[in-house]
Scaffold this active site. Structure first.
Site, PDB file in Angstrom:
ATOM      1  N   ASP A  47       0.833  -1.128   0.030  1.00 38.49           N
ATOM      2  CA  ASP A  47       0.003   0.052  -0.164  1.00 38.49           C
ATOM      3  C   ASP A  47       0.938   1.276  -0.136  1.00 38.49           C
ATOM      4  O   ASP A  47       0.583   2.162   0.804  1.00 38.49           O
ATOM      5  CB  ASP A  47      -0.782  -0.011   1.292  1.00 38.49           C
ATOM      6  CG  ASP A  47      -1.602  -1.200   1.403  1.00 38.49           C
ATOM      7  OD1 ASP A  47      -2.475  -1.776   0.364  1.00 38.49           O
ATOM      8  OD2 ASP A  47      -1.642  -2.034   2.381  1.00 38.49           O
ATOM      9  N   HIS A  81      -6.089  -0.664  -5.260  1.00 37.28           N
ATOM     10  CA  HIS A  81      -5.762   0.738  -5.150  1.00 37.28           C
ATOM     11  C   HIS A  81      -6.627   1.665  -6.074  1.00 37.28           C
ATOM     12  O   HIS A  81      -7.316   1.104  -6.824  1.00 37.28           O
ATOM     13  CB  HIS A  81      -4.198   0.823  -5.680  1.00 37.28           C
ATOM     14  CG  HIS A  81      -4.000   0.084  -6.981  1.00 37.28           C
ATOM     15  ND1 HIS A  81      -3.143  -1.072  -6.775  1.00 37.28           N
ATOM     16  CD2 HIS A  81      -4.336  -0.130  -8.115  1.00 37.28           C
ATOM     17  CE1 HIS A  81      -3.095  -1.726  -7.906  1.00 37.28           C
ATOM     18  NE2 HIS A  81      -3.793  -0.867  -8.795  1.00 37.28           N
TER      19      HIS A  81
END
Ligand code: IMP
Length: 482
Positions: A47, A81
């Site tokens: 991330d 994402h």
């Protein structure tokens, strides 16, 4: 053992903006080796903004080239994402992040584990967001890519209920799907497309039915999570098959052999952007158990998934993304530099640190140089994409872990939870800067001086050159260092 404090002295006390001022190969970044060939990995625990970075690199190449290949290499629906292009914001999990780019070939590679139904949902979401019947990019799914099915998700849920092993995982069936590869009986996309698909699928279903039965569960009654939808009850084989029958019809148009294409593109010089998933710190060889994923998260995996065609030694840039001032983590791991209290809450809120796949609040940690430098070294990282440089508060110094001790003696980073439980982090505090001013900067020289020093210190410490810096959530809030 790297002496990060000495590097700090060099950068700060001598006001030496080493990496940023020196004429490093950054300038020729797109001309090294095989030109216009970049690969992006996560440099920490996931991330760190790989999706955005790869999407922006694809867009950058498309300014000067008619076509770009965007190759997604590993993982599956465990990734997540958000990509924003021309006002369209879309959450992606399996599709390559360049899917919104016209003139890009999005190739989903051989080492991916693809969940067909979730993939169709994602494709529909993109079509809806673009108000079109056709995807902006040209989507190509390698017929050799592995299948990750509801059976795998149900199996993972059983392991989680029974024992240690599934905790922390995203629940997307990733490790059971890769376990099928190791057991030498994986299903591939081409199996789903073959005339004999029902026979293979039935065999697969029955094997999982028997496995979970042996553990005391009934496969028909188990549930699998779905992307943006309620859980699905696995049901009988007939129900399982029916769901996939519809899905395979939709995906058929995208599934094909890719090896000839990869060879052709590599030979004819087409720009290539490779998107890895997860992160170096989640790789089963270099990460901390049980919070590792089952795929190869390093650059070396690209060599095997492309059957030796995309050679990492020939790439123009091997890039790792890291968050500038902190780290985040999901899973069960105990981080030596875990941050608690108000600052962690503030960062979580400002940087929206919640799992894109699971929605879980992420743990926030102080930046840990021993861990990052271990991953940069073992991952053969050459360049950095530093994200979230705007997450800095002038009233709070940036705390950086520059070493570990065990019982007063210096200790190294090792990917071993028992070892990490014993270490005591050594911190230094660095001057913070104004996040709002950072968001406005268009080039390095416009960044607050403290932020420039900080970037120099981090990149010097890790021995890698900064290539891109993101200063805010919007696409234009990116500084190119080349
Ligand atoms: P799995 O990939 O679902 O098997 O999960 C294994 C470990 O990797 C767990 O700790 C997950 O939370 C973590 N993980 C998997 N994918 C990601 C990701 O894209 N970002 C951050 N952590 C991830």
């Amino acid at each position: 053992m790297t002496d990060f404090k000495k590097i700090y002295q060099q950068v700060y006390k001598k006001n030496n903006l080493y990496s940023l001022k020196k004429d490093k190969p950054c300038k020729n970044i797109l001309k090294n080796n095989r030109p216009n060939t970049v690969a992006v990995v996560g440099g920490a625990l996931g991330d760190e903004g790989k999706g955005r970075v790869t999407d922006e690199l694809t867009a950058l190449f498309l300014k000067n080239h008619q076509k770009v290949v965007h190759y997604r290499d590993n993982g599956g629906a465990n990734a997540g994402h958000t990509v924003e292009t021309e006002g369209v914001r879309i959450a992606l999990h399996q599709l390559g992040s360049g899917i919104m780019q016209k003139n890009a070939d999005i190739i989903m590679g051989k080492e991916m584990v693809l969940h067909p139904e979730d993939l169709v949902t994602e494709i529909k979401d993109v079509l809806k967001a673009c108000k079109s019947k056709k995807l902006p990019a040209n989507l190509i799914i390698d017929e050799m890519a592995f299948l990750c099915l509801d059976t795998h998700r149900a199996f993972e849920a059983v392991i989680k209920m029974r024992s240690r092993g599934g905790e922390g995982a995203t629940g997307r069936g990733i490790s059971p799907a890769y376990a099928d590869v190791v057991f030498r009986h994986p299903l591939r996309m081409r199996d789903l497309m073959a005339r004999t698909w029902k026979k293979k699928l039935k065999k697969h279903y029955e094997m999982y039915r028997d496995w979970v039965k042996g553990m005391g569960y009934k496969l028909t009654d188990l549930e699998a999570p779905r992307l943006g939808q309620p859980n699905v009850r696995i049901g009988s084989y007939a129900v399982f098959e029916k769901r996939l029958a519809k899905t395979r019809q939709t995906l058929k148009q995208y599934v094909q052999p890719v090896q000839d294409k990869l060879n052709k593109y590599w030979e004819d010089g087409t720009p290539i952007v490779i998107e890895k998933s997860q992160a170096l710190g989640l790789d089963k060889r270099w990460g901390v158990y049980p919070d590792v994923t089952a795929s190869n998260c390093g650059f070396d995996g690209i060599f095997s998934s492309t059957e030796g065609v995309f050679d990492p030694d020939q790439f123009s840039a091997k890039i790792a993304t890291i968050k500038a001032t902190y780290s985040s983590s999901v899973g069960a791991r105990r981080l030596p530099t875990l941050m608690k209290g108000e600052l962690a809450d503030r960062i979580r809120k400002d940087a929206h640190e919640y799992g894109a796949t699971t929605g879980r609040p992420r743990d926030i940690a102080h930046i840990d140089l021993p861990m990052l430098s271990f991953l940069a070294k073992t991952g053969r990282v050459e360049y950095l994409a530093i994200t979230h440089l705007d997450i800095s508060y002038p009233d709070t110094p940036v705390k950086v872990c520059v070493g570990y001790e065990i019982e007063g003696k210096p200790a190294v980073y090792r990917p071993d939870q028992e070892h990490l439980d014993k270490v005591k982090p050594i911190y230094i505090e660095l001057p913070a800067w104004d996040g709002a001013a950072t968001q406005k900067a268009k080039k390095i020289s416009e960044l607050p001086q403290e932020a420039q020093q900080y970037v120099a210190f981090i990149s010097e410490s890790l021995g890698v050159t900064p290539l891109l810096i993101t200063t805010g959530p919007k696409r234009h809030q990116t500084i190119k260092c080349f």
